[in-house]
Design an enzyme around this catalytic site. Structure first.
Site, PDB file in Angstrom:
ATOM      1  N   ASP A  91      -0.872  -4.751  -0.378  1.00 58.46           N
ATOM      2  CA  ASP A  91       0.544  -5.027  -0.648  1.00 58.46           C
ATOM      3  C   ASP A  91       0.742  -6.166  -1.650  1.00 58.46           C
ATOM      4  O   ASP A  91       0.121  -7.223  -1.544  1.00 58.46           O
ATOM      5  CB  ASP A  91       1.262  -5.399   0.651  1.00 58.46           C
ATOM      6  N   ASP A 131       3.102   6.155   4.499  1.00 53.70           N
ATOM      7  CA  ASP A 131       2.204   5.018   4.692  1.00 53.70           C
ATOM      8  C   ASP A 131       0.928   5.441   5.425  1.00 53.70           C
ATOM      9  O   ASP A 131       0.822   6.585   5.898  1.00 53.70           O
ATOM     10  CB  ASP A 131       2.957   3.937   5.487  1.00 53.70           C
TER      11      ASP A 131
HETATM   12  C1  GLA Z   1       2.798  -1.229   4.377  1.00 54.11           C
HETATM   13  C2  GLA Z   1       3.119  -0.777   2.951  1.00 54.11           C
HETATM   14  C3  GLA Z   1       4.308  -1.560   2.421  1.00 54.11           C
HETATM   15  C4  GLA Z   1       5.508  -1.364   3.341  1.00 54.11           C
HETATM   16  C5  GLA Z   1       5.133  -1.753   4.771  1.00 54.11           C
HETATM   17  C6  GLA Z   1       6.203  -1.379   5.764  1.00 54.11           C
HETATM   18  O1  GLA Z   1       2.331  -2.535   4.421  1.00 54.11           O
HETATM   19  O2  GLA Z   1       2.013  -0.937   2.126  1.00 54.11           O
HETATM   20  O3  GLA Z   1       4.622  -1.128   1.113  1.00 54.11           O
HETATM   21  O4  GLA Z   1       5.917  -0.027   3.292  1.00 54.11           O
HETATM   22  O5  GLA Z   1       3.938  -1.104   5.194  1.00 54.11           O
HETATM   23  O6  GLA Z   1       5.856  -1.695   7.087  1.00 54.11           O
END
Ligand code: GLA
Length: 559
Positions: A215, A158
């Site tokens: 996301d 991430d």
């Molecule tokens: C980010 C990523 C998600 C997930 C969250 C976990 O937002 O983009 O896909 O992995 O972190 O905290």
């Protein structure tokens, strides 16, 4: 772009397979034999967020097998954020949360492997993960070693807090890639930095897949938005017609994890799945497998839809038509046929026609309905999907298997988006490779009028509004970046504006120039050293203002 996508493609529809293959896979990509087709699996985040445990994950592993998902290709079981303890151990090693995972991570990995699955695990390149658990910053090599020792086959990396690291993202990713190589364990590297332009600035030298959007969440609007960043012009110059030319075997644009099973109904689930398959996006299921209905299982395991995604040619589908309501995508396949998706996003029923000339075919062609698994017969010059309702679509296969491969469109030539020559290159001569916010206007202010800054007119430059970022590929071929920046004089208010120039992406946070706040009636001249800079990010911040990068150019003094 709208309807002219068709014309654009017709003009560019030339034989280029050889050029494309060498451009997309060998020149820049990490070639370690992994992820030759988009990775498939299940990830804990969309179903459970951080609320995971050994029992839940083991159950998920069991269900991946008993539901037939593993055998349909979903082999990676990826543990997302929330698996680790709040603190590292006294040697600085990562440890699993002892309450959630009482037997430790190695035991979990062994269990996953015993089911014939592969083990994926989440980390973050910031000092914390997005859930504020220990991130890998300054522990890169150590963490990759630890994770490999647990038997991991896949790392989701991430990007939260990475802007504090003070390192270019390309440098960081190379560090992870090398650290993974050092462990001796093959591991797929999946980057999750919310559509940070990874496709453009070389993530594929180090990573196998990278996110192209923020996301995804449980709604069809979010599904369409993620698909559009990958397939549309939201994040890249329209000349590219989406991100397809950056994908191929071993390196994929990741439209984010699936919400199939989490949407309103099976119609939405199906269009979501079809879009991810035509876009050659990784397929990471994100539904709670313990409550999966037969309908959802049948969608996720539909063999002919998955085959489109997993086609070994690895060509990412691209749009051949869109008018805001109707969309058509095309994905040329390895067996000489091509997959075509016809989609109605509107409220009213509609017919959608694909004519063969838009997809490099002519005359009579066989058509097969891939959801119905049914041959529909031969069609002369075109096919019409009739009476499609809202979110209704058809995914068809056109052509005869075993024939010569149908060429896709030509990729945008390198020199059209990268500095390649000596002397001056105005940025408005290059297609930008990433943008956030409104796209800049080329050689005019944002309104389309001549650029006017601090009383002076400029014929060249970029006109922006509000807050926007745009990235150009300097290709290490420029010595100086020169521009005059300020509010366009058509703006009559008092709001200030600010212009920053960064080396590479936003997370790298390498600021080469910062104008500070500029009053609306003044300007600042930029003349800075950009030697060795591969990518230049221009950031404009203004409230309701028009900001100009007047006469913005780079100079290459090399002979
Ligand atoms: C980010 C990523 C998600 C997930 C969250 C976990 O937002 O983009 O896909 O992995 O972190 O905290």
């Amino acid at each position: 772009m709208k309807k002219n996508i068709g014309e654009y493609l017709a003009r560019h529809m030339i034989l280029f397979s050889i050029l494309y293959t060498s451009f997309s896979s060998t020149l820049f990509a990490k070639e370690d034999g992994l992820a030759r087709t988009p990775p498939m699996g299940w990830n804990s985040w969309n179903a459970f967020q951080g609320n995971i445990s050994e029992a839940k994950i083991k159950t998920a592993a069991d269900l991946m097998v008993s539901s037939g998902m593993r055998d349909a290709g979903y082999v990676y079981l990826v543990l997302d954020d929330g698996w680790m303890a709040n603190e590292r151990d006294i040697d600085g090693n990562l440890v699993g949360d002892p309450v959630k995972f009482p037997n430790g991570m190695k035991a979990l990995g062994d269990y996953i492997h015993s089911k014939g699955l592969k083990f994926g695990i989440y980390e973050c390149r910031g000092f914390l993960t997005c859930m504020k658990l220990p991130g890998s910053f300054n522990h890169e090599e150590q963490d990759m070693k630890t994770i490999a020792s647990w038997g991991a086959d896949f790392i989701k990396l991430d990007g939260c807090y990475a802007e504090r690291n003070g390192r270019l993202s390309s440098v960081e990713l190379a560090l992870y890639s090398k650290s993974i190589d050092k462990t001796g364990r093959p591991m797929v590297l999946s980057i999750s930095d919310f559509g940070n332009g990874s496709w453009a600035w070389g993530a594929k030298e180090s990573a196998h897949l990278w996110r192209t959007s923020y996301d995804i969440y449980r709604s069809i609007e979010s599904v369409y938005s993620c698909a559009n960043t990958t397939a549309g012009n939201e994040v890249i110059h329209p000349a590219f017609n989406g991100l397809w030319q950056f994908a191929g075997p071993g390196h994929w644009n990741d439209a984010d994890m699936l919400q199939v099973g989490n949407l309103k109904n099976s119609k939405e689930d199906k269009i979501h799945f079809s879009l991810w398959c035509i876009l050659a996006s990784p397929l990471m299921a994100g539904n709670d497998l313990s409550s999966m209905s037969n309908t959802v299982r049948n969608i996720l395991t539909a063999p002919e839809i998955i085959a489109v995604n997993q086609d070994p040619r690895g060509f990412q589908g691209y749009k051949v038509y869109q008018d805001g309501i109707l969309e058509i995508y095309n994905k040329p396949l390895s067996d000489g046929t091509t997959a075509v998706l016809l989609l109605n996003k509107g409220d009213k029923h509609a017919d959608i026609t694909i004519t063969w000339d838009k997809i490099g075919l002519k005359g009579k062609q066989k058509v097969r309905d891939l959801w119905e698994r049914k041959d529909l017969g031969e069609y002369n010059n075109s096919f019409t999907a009739t009476n499609l309702s809202k979110h209704g679509h058809m995914l068809i296969k056109v052509g005869t298997p075993g024939t010569r491969q149908i060429p896709g469109p030509a990729p945008v030539p390198f020199e059209k988006y990268a500095v390649t020559r000596t002397g001056a290159t105005w940025l408005s001569e290059l297609y930008y490779v990433v943008k956030y916010g409104d796209a800049p206007k080329y050689n005019s202010n944002f309104n389309g009028d001549t650029i006017l800054v601090n009383g002076t007119k400029y014929q060249k430059g970029l006109g922006c509004q509000n807050s926007s970022r745009v990235m150009f590929k300097l290709n290490g071929k420029a010595d100086r970046f020169i521009a005059v920046v300020g509010s366009d004089n058509s703006y009559k208010g008092n709001e200030t504006s600010r212009f920053r120039v960064l080396n590479e992406d936003f997370f790298g946070n390498q600021v080469l120039f910062d104008s500070g706040k500029i009053k609306s009636d003044s300007s600042v001249k930029i003349d800075i050293n950009v030697k060795g800079v591969e990518y230049l990010l221009l950031m404009f911040e203004g409230k309701k203002t028009y900001g100009d990068w007047a006469d913005a150019k780079v100079i290459n003094t090399e002979n």
